[in-house]
Design a protein around this motif. Structure first.
Motif, PDB file in Angstrom:
ATOM      1  N   ALA A  85       0.832  -1.205   0.000  1.00  0.00           N
ATOM      2  CA  ALA A  85       0.000   0.000   0.000  1.00  0.00           C
ATOM      3  C   ALA A  85       0.865   1.253   0.000  1.00  0.00           C
ATOM      4  N   LEU A  86       1.941   1.226   0.769  1.00  0.00           N
ATOM      5  CA  LEU A  86       2.845   2.385   0.833  1.00  0.00           C
ATOM      6  C   LEU A  86       3.557   2.614  -0.496  1.00  0.00           C
ATOM      7  N   GLU A  87       3.930   1.537  -1.164  1.00  0.00           N
ATOM      8  CA  GLU A  87       4.585   1.676  -2.465  1.00  0.00           C
ATOM      9  C   GLU A  87       3.641   2.343  -3.460  1.00  0.00           C
ATOM     10  N   GLN A  88       2.391   1.905  -3.476  1.00  0.00           N
ATOM     11  CA  GLN A  88       1.429   2.505  -4.389  1.00  0.00           C
ATOM     12  C   GLN A  88       1.185   3.979  -4.046  1.00  0.00           C
ATOM     13  N   ALA A  89       1.036   4.264  -2.764  1.00  0.00           N
ATOM     14  CA  ALA A  89       0.800   5.647  -2.340  1.00  0.00           C
ATOM     15  C   ALA A  89       1.996   6.533  -2.656  1.00  0.00           C
ATOM     16  N   ALA A 154       3.627  15.691   3.137  1.00  0.00           N
ATOM     17  CA  ALA A 154       3.204  14.288   3.160  1.00  0.00           C
ATOM     18  C   ALA A 154       1.985  14.114   4.058  1.00  0.00           C
ATOM     19  N   TYR A 155       1.966  14.794   5.218  1.00  0.00           N
ATOM     20  CA  TYR A 155       0.794  14.714   6.095  1.00  0.00           C
ATOM     21  C   TYR A 155      -0.461  15.131   5.338  1.00  0.00           C
ATOM     22  N   LEU A 156      -0.376  16.272   4.666  1.00  0.00           N
ATOM     23  CA  LEU A 156      -1.545  16.810   3.971  1.00  0.00           C
ATOM     24  C   LEU A 156      -1.977  15.898   2.831  1.00  0.00           C
ATOM     25  N   TRP A 157      -1.012  15.355   2.115  1.00  0.00           N
ATOM     26  CA  TRP A 157      -1.346  14.461   1.003  1.00  0.00           C
ATOM     27  C   TRP A 157      -2.031  13.209   1.540  1.00  0.00           C
ATOM     28  N   PHE A 158      -1.495  12.653   2.595  1.00  0.00           N
ATOM     29  CA  PHE A 158      -2.078  11.441   3.186  1.00  0.00           C
ATOM     30  C   PHE A 158      -3.483  11.699   3.719  1.00  0.00           C
ATOM     31  N   GLN A 159      -3.705  12.840   4.347  1.00  0.00           N
ATOM     32  CA  GLN A 159      -5.025  13.141   4.890  1.00  0.00           C
ATOM     33  C   GLN A 159      -6.084  13.143   3.794  1.00  0.00           C
ATOM     34  N   ASP A 160      -5.710  13.607   2.611  1.00  0.00           N
ATOM     35  CA  ASP A 160      -6.670  13.694   1.506  1.00  0.00           C
ATOM     36  C   ASP A 160      -6.817  12.388   0.728  1.00  0.00           C
ATOM     37  N   ARG A 161      -5.764  11.572   0.648  1.00  0.00           N
ATOM     38  CA  ARG A 161      -5.768  10.468  -0.310  1.00  0.00           C
ATOM     39  C   ARG A 161      -5.427   9.083   0.245  1.00  0.00           C
ATOM     40  N   SER A 162      -4.911   9.008   1.454  1.00  0.00           N
ATOM     41  CA  SER A 162      -4.371   7.723   1.922  1.00  0.00           C
ATOM     42  C   SER A 162      -5.411   6.616   2.024  1.00  0.00           C
ATOM     43  N   GLY A 164      -7.618   5.798   0.041  1.00  0.00           N
ATOM     44  CA  GLY A 164      -7.739   5.134  -1.248  1.00  0.00           C
ATOM     45  C   GLY A 164      -6.693   4.055  -1.466  1.00  0.00           C
ATOM     46  N   PHE A 165      -5.697   4.005  -0.570  1.00  0.00           N
ATOM     47  CA  PHE A 165      -4.664   2.970  -0.632  1.00  0.00           C
ATOM     48  C   PHE A 165      -4.744   2.034   0.576  1.00  0.00           C
ATOM     49  N   GLY A 166      -5.781   2.225   1.386  1.00  0.00           N
ATOM     50  CA  GLY A 166      -5.941   1.395   2.575  1.00  0.00           C
ATOM     51  C   GLY A 166      -5.126   1.853   3.755  1.00  0.00           C
ATOM     52  N   LEU A 167      -4.635   3.081   3.712  1.00  0.00           N
ATOM     53  CA  LEU A 167      -3.790   3.612   4.784  1.00  0.00           C
ATOM     54  C   LEU A 167      -4.574   4.623   5.613  1.00  0.00           C
ATOM     55  N   CYS A 168      -4.555   4.442   6.935  1.00  0.00           N
ATOM     56  CA  CYS A 168      -5.363   5.305   7.807  1.00  0.00           C
ATOM     57  C   CYS A 168      -4.550   5.861   8.960  1.00  0.00           C
ATOM     58  N   LEU A 185     -10.668   1.004   1.835  1.00  0.00           N
ATOM     59  CA  LEU A 185     -10.729   1.096   0.376  1.00  0.00           C
ATOM     60  C   LEU A 185     -12.160   1.289  -0.109  1.00  0.00           C
ATOM     61  N   SER A 186     -13.111   0.735   0.628  1.00  0.00           N
ATOM     62  CA  SER A 186     -14.516   0.865   0.231  1.00  0.00           C
ATOM     63  C   SER A 186     -15.330   1.724   1.193  1.00  0.00           C
ATOM     64  N   GLU A 187     -14.901   1.776   2.448  1.00  0.00           N
ATOM     65  CA  GLU A 187     -15.696   2.459   3.460  1.00  0.00           C
ATOM     66  C   GLU A 187     -15.069   3.741   3.988  1.00  0.00           C
ATOM     67  N   GLY A 188     -13.827   4.007   3.621  1.00  0.00           N
ATOM     68  CA  GLY A 188     -13.127   5.155   4.190  1.00  0.00           C
ATOM     69  C   GLY A 188     -12.530   4.792   5.538  1.00  0.00           C
ATOM     70  N   CYS A 189     -11.644   5.625   6.031  1.00  0.00           N
ATOM     71  CA  CYS A 189     -10.966   5.347   7.297  1.00  0.00           C
ATOM     72  C   CYS A 189     -11.894   5.588   8.483  1.00  0.00           C
TER      73      CYS A 189
END
Length: 204
Positions: A85-89, A154-162, A164-168, A185-189
């Motif tokens: 997941a981290l590699e994709q993100a 990175a914090y801001l990017w993760f807050q908006d998009r993570s 979608g990669f299964g990262l919370c 991935l389907s329900e949000g963090c």
């Protein structure tokens, strides 16, 4: 999971004093100090190198480590799902001009114990330290299931998009601490816990 997740190695001062005498009699005798200094410097350098190797084996990461630095135990020790997941993100973030660096990933139990001891000293009690550092038995870092990222972008990017990669983000007081949650991935963090003391997964 740690507010001050970087390991701080206290500065050590090494002082070496050697006396050099120059005697003028029938001849001038020169006593050189260079050899002892070189020997001492070699010993110090060897000690520093050994300490750095030991730290990395316990999971300490160098500055600007990424998920692609697989030779580092702090990265290779992460769970496969989290690493994937981290590699994709990280690739997606790079396309938008944001680099994802990892401050801390997998940690050896001894390192986690060291961080907890330091936190107790810093915060004054085990109860307060527990808001920032888990025990070796409960830490998601020790099990390879968590990373701490660095840098505001990175914090801001993760807050908006993570999600979608299964990262919370797991804890409201730790915007750097992320774990893999496939349901996101389907329900949000899920809503972050206020701090680790509110996480039932960390209760012994």
């Amino acid at each position: 999971m740690n507010a001050q997740y970087r390991i701080s190695t206290k500065n050590r001062l090494f002082r070496f004093t050697a006396g050099c005498a120059t005697l003028s009699l029938a001849a001038i005798v020169l006593v050189s100090c260079q050899a002892p200094q070189a020997t001492f410097g070699s010993l110090v350098g060897s000690t520093v190198q050994t300490r750095e190797v030991d730290d990395r084996e316990m999971g300490v990461l160098p500055t600007h480590a990424t998920v692609f630095d697989e030779s580092l135990p702090g990265i290779s020790g992460l769970s496969p799902d989290l690493r994937n997941a981290l590699e994709q993100a990280t690739r997606a973030a790079r396309e938008e001009g944001v680099e994802i660096f990892i401050n801390s990933g997998w940690r050896a139990p001894a390192l986690q114990e060291q961080l907890l001891t330091e936190a107790v000293s810093d915060y004054g009690s085990l109860e307060e330290a527990a808001r920032w550092v888990a025990t070796p038995e409960t830490s998601a870092h020790v099990s390879g299931d968590a990373v701490d990222i660095e840098d505001l972008d990175a914090y801001l990017w993760f807050q908006d998009r993570s999600s979608g990669f299964g990262l919370c983000q797991i804890y409201a007081n730790e915007p750097w601490h992320y774990e893999y949650r496939p349901d996101s991935l389907s329900e949000g963090c899920p809503q972050p816990y206020l701090d680790p003391t509110h996480d039932p997964n960390l209760q012994n």
